[in-house]
Write an enzyme that holds these catalytic residues in place. Structure first.
Site, mmCIF file in Angstrom:
data_model
loop_
_atom_site.group_PDB
_atom_site.id
_atom_site.type_symbol
_atom_site.label_atom_id
_atom_site.label_comp_id
_atom_site.label_asym_id
_atom_site.label_seq_id
_atom_site.Cartn_x
_atom_site.Cartn_y
_atom_site.Cartn_z
ATOM 1 N N LYS A 76 -20.964 2.441 -68.934
ATOM 2 C CA LYS A 76 -21.148 1.998 -70.318
ATOM 3 C C LYS A 76 -22.595 1.547 -70.505
ATOM 4 O O LYS A 76 -23.158 0.888 -69.629
ATOM 5 C CB LYS A 76 -20.176 0.859 -70.620
ATOM 6 C CG LYS A 76 -20.179 0.425 -72.083
ATOM 7 C CD LYS A 76 -19.122 -0.639 -72.361
ATOM 8 C CE LYS A 76 -19.080 -1.025 -73.833
ATOM 9 N NZ LYS A 76 -18.059 -2.044 -74.132
ATOM 10 N N SER A 151 -14.939 -1.155 -78.104
ATOM 11 C CA SER A 151 -16.283 -0.627 -78.153
ATOM 12 C C SER A 151 -16.600 0.389 -77.050
ATOM 13 O O SER A 151 -17.573 1.131 -77.168
ATOM 14 C CB SER A 151 -17.282 -1.773 -78.032
ATOM 15 O OG SER A 151 -17.141 -2.423 -76.781
ATOM 16 N N SER A 175 -12.012 -4.196 -75.819
ATOM 17 C CA SER A 175 -12.863 -2.993 -75.793
ATOM 18 C C SER A 175 -12.663 -2.029 -74.638
ATOM 19 O O SER A 175 -13.240 -0.947 -74.658
ATOM 20 C CB SER A 175 -14.324 -3.397 -75.833
ATOM 21 O OG SER A 175 -14.690 -3.648 -77.137
HETATM 22 N N1 GLN Z 1 -13.218 -5.327 -81.313
HETATM 23 C C1 GLN Z 1 -13.650 -6.613 -80.877
HETATM 24 C C2 GLN Z 1 -14.944 -6.980 -81.562
HETATM 25 O O1 GLN Z 1 -15.344 -6.266 -82.407
HETATM 26 C C3 GLN Z 1 -13.780 -6.637 -79.387
HETATM 27 C C4 GLN Z 1 -14.983 -5.987 -78.886
HETATM 28 C C5 GLN Z 1 -15.075 -6.032 -77.375
HETATM 29 O O2 GLN Z 1 -14.101 -6.244 -76.686
HETATM 30 N N2 GLN Z 1 -16.282 -5.867 -76.888
HETATM 31 O O3 GLN Z 1 -15.519 -7.965 -81.294
#
Ligand code: GLN
Length: 486
Positions: A76, A151, A175
């Site tokens: 990532k 994400s 995410s």
């Molecule tokens: N969807 C969540 C956010 O927008 C979690 C994102 C994540 O886990 N990095 O913050």
């Protein structure tokens, strides 16, 4: 023989039997990344170094021989990689080349794995659909113009499309698990502190945790075995013994107690998603599991609690990007203050700006007690609820996401809260620091659906054991997208 859609273990056995050399495997992998370029899974490729490492492995110059030696992986783009551009899918870091690698990357590379490239993601990991990336949307391999989830959307799509057998991800509120669910693969967020956060660009430090996305629970165990361990460079890293997660993965699960959360009203979900959930429950029952209703009475507060804590921590963490030390520097400024303002205004995308604004407000004098401190107190109550639940059950089972993947631009454009609710089922384990996995358990309208298993503190072994036994007795994780749209 094609390498596409092969698991880590399958590729490893091809390498061991010399059906394929490491260089051939890497060559084929890059061919797949080019054939499937439209998916937009990768932000930066690492072709030359990857080929060089494969050659060294083939020449026997590489001493280590772990499950991962010679295996191609996606990283990532939130993990620093020495000498390889690390953008966090942002404009502000579009020219950032780190002088060191994150502990996770280093550990995986030391085990002999080969970094193919950096995977696309939501900008600074803020999002649930991969639509906030500066480098464009990632397509869901199952359906073009559908989100892969976020994400860690690039990591999930690269595995689901069979380009790499596994990728790294990070999970602050879901995410890893949510994109794993939307792409029909397995993804695991470990206990907070099990995997070092050093060199992983911080979003919300008290919630962030790195983990694997792979084709099966078994492959996740292999990845996690290499990724975890105490790290003096991360003060929140746990100094505990990390047991081999493959050791107990085949244990029978007869008698295991699984909690169903009374407060999650599953009747509100699409009836086909409910059906999938009931069928999986029956399969677990057949395998000897017992289901028990449990109560997590403060769980309904988890989304608002997260959206107070995460932006607050992000506003502090992202203050380091000022156009001076890292990344994009505005050419349109006359003085230092202006340089900060212009560089940040030009460099950050809308969602990141929104989070910084909310977080700065929540942390400001006069509001700190009402928002950040209050949210931390509620967080403690949520954690206490889990603690009492785990006195009676071994695992907790929920859907991973309230819905399947959706079309680009269909959610959150008018109202961001619509997207925030994507994490309804995943966020609470980040607030409590608990490990959780998402495994695929069937399709609804030709899109994959994920099932979540949450475990007690450091009980990754129990989660992986249950998930692996489930996968040995079903074929959902073997489903492959046709990719004919790409
Ligand atoms: N969807 C969540 C956010 O927008 C979690 C994102 C994540 O886990 N990095 O913050």
């Amino acid at each position: 023989m094609s390498i596409q859609f092969k698991s880590i273990l399958e590729l490893k056995s091809m390498l061991n039997s010399k059906t394929i050399s490491s260089s051939e495997l890497i060559e084929e992998t890059f061919k797949l990344t080019k054939d499937l370029k439209d998916l937009n899974c990768f932000v930066t490729m690492n072709e030359d170094s990857a080929k060089q490492k494969a050659k060294q492995i083939d020449q026997g110059k590489y001493k280590n021989n772990s499950y991962l030696t010679g295996i191609p992986l996606g990283q990532k783009d939130l993990f620093c990689t020495e000498g390889l551009r690390t953008t966090c899918a942002s404009k502000i870091l579009s020219n950032f080349i780190p002088p060191y690698s994150a502990t996770v990357v280093k550990k995986l590379e030391d085990s002999g794995s080969i970094t193919i490239g950096k995977t696309n993601m939501d900008e600074f990991a803020m999002g649930s659909s991969n639509e906030t990336s500066f480098y464009g949307n990632v397509h869901n391999p199952w359906k073009r113009n559908y989100v892969p989830g976020g994400s860690s959307g690039g990591s999930a799509a690269a595995v689901a499309a069979g380009i790499v057998p596994a990728s790294t991800g990070t999970d602050t509120g879901g995410s890893i698990r949510q994109p794993a669910a939307h792409c029909g693969i397995t993804g695991m967020k470990p206990t907070y502190g099990k995997v070092s956060r050093w060199g992983m660009v911080a979003f919300a430090s008290s919630l962030d945790q790195a983990g694997p996305l792979a084709r099966s629970a078994e492959d996740c165990a292999i990845m996690l075995n290499e990724m975890s361990g105490h790290d003096l460079k991360d003060t929140t890293s746990l100094d505990v013994e990390h047991t081999d997660l493959l050791r107990s993965i085949n244990n029978p699960i007869k008698g295991i107690k699984i909690g169903i959360v009374k407060e999650f009203n599953l009747n509100d979900l699409d009836s086909k998603i409910q059906e999938r959930f009931q069928d999986s429950k029956k399969l677990f029952e057949k395998l000897g599991a017992k289901f028990i209703k449990i109560s997590l009475q403060n769980i309904s507060a988890s989304v608002p609690t997260y959206y107070s804590i995460a932006p607050a921590e992000c506003s502090s963490n992202l203050s380091r990007f000022d156009g001076v030390k890292f990344g994009h520097r505005s050419k349109n400024s006359n003085n230092l203050n202006d340089l900060y303002i212009q560089s940040r205004s030009e460099g950050f995308g809308d969602e990141v700006k929104r989070r910084i604004l909310i977080g700065t407000y929540a942390l400001s004098a006069g509001y700190y007690d009402a928002y950040y401190k209050k949210a931390q107190q509620v967080r403690r109550l949520i954690k206490n609820d889990f603690e009492s639940a785990f006195e009676t059950v071994d695992l907790i089972m929920t859907p991973t996401s309230p819905n399947t993947a959706f079309e680009f631009d269909s959610k959150g454009a008018q109202n961001p809260v619509e997207l925030y609710l994507e994490d309804l089922f995943t966020i609470s384990s980040n607030l409590a620091g608990l490990p959780a996995i998402s495994i695929p358990h069937g399709m609804v309208d030709n899109l994959p659906v994920g099932l979540q298993l949450i475990g007690n503190f450091l009980r990754e072994d129990k989660i992986l054991n249950a998930a692996h036994v489930f996968q040995k007795n079903s074929e959902f994780h073997l489903a492959k997208p046709s990719l004919e749209d790409f």
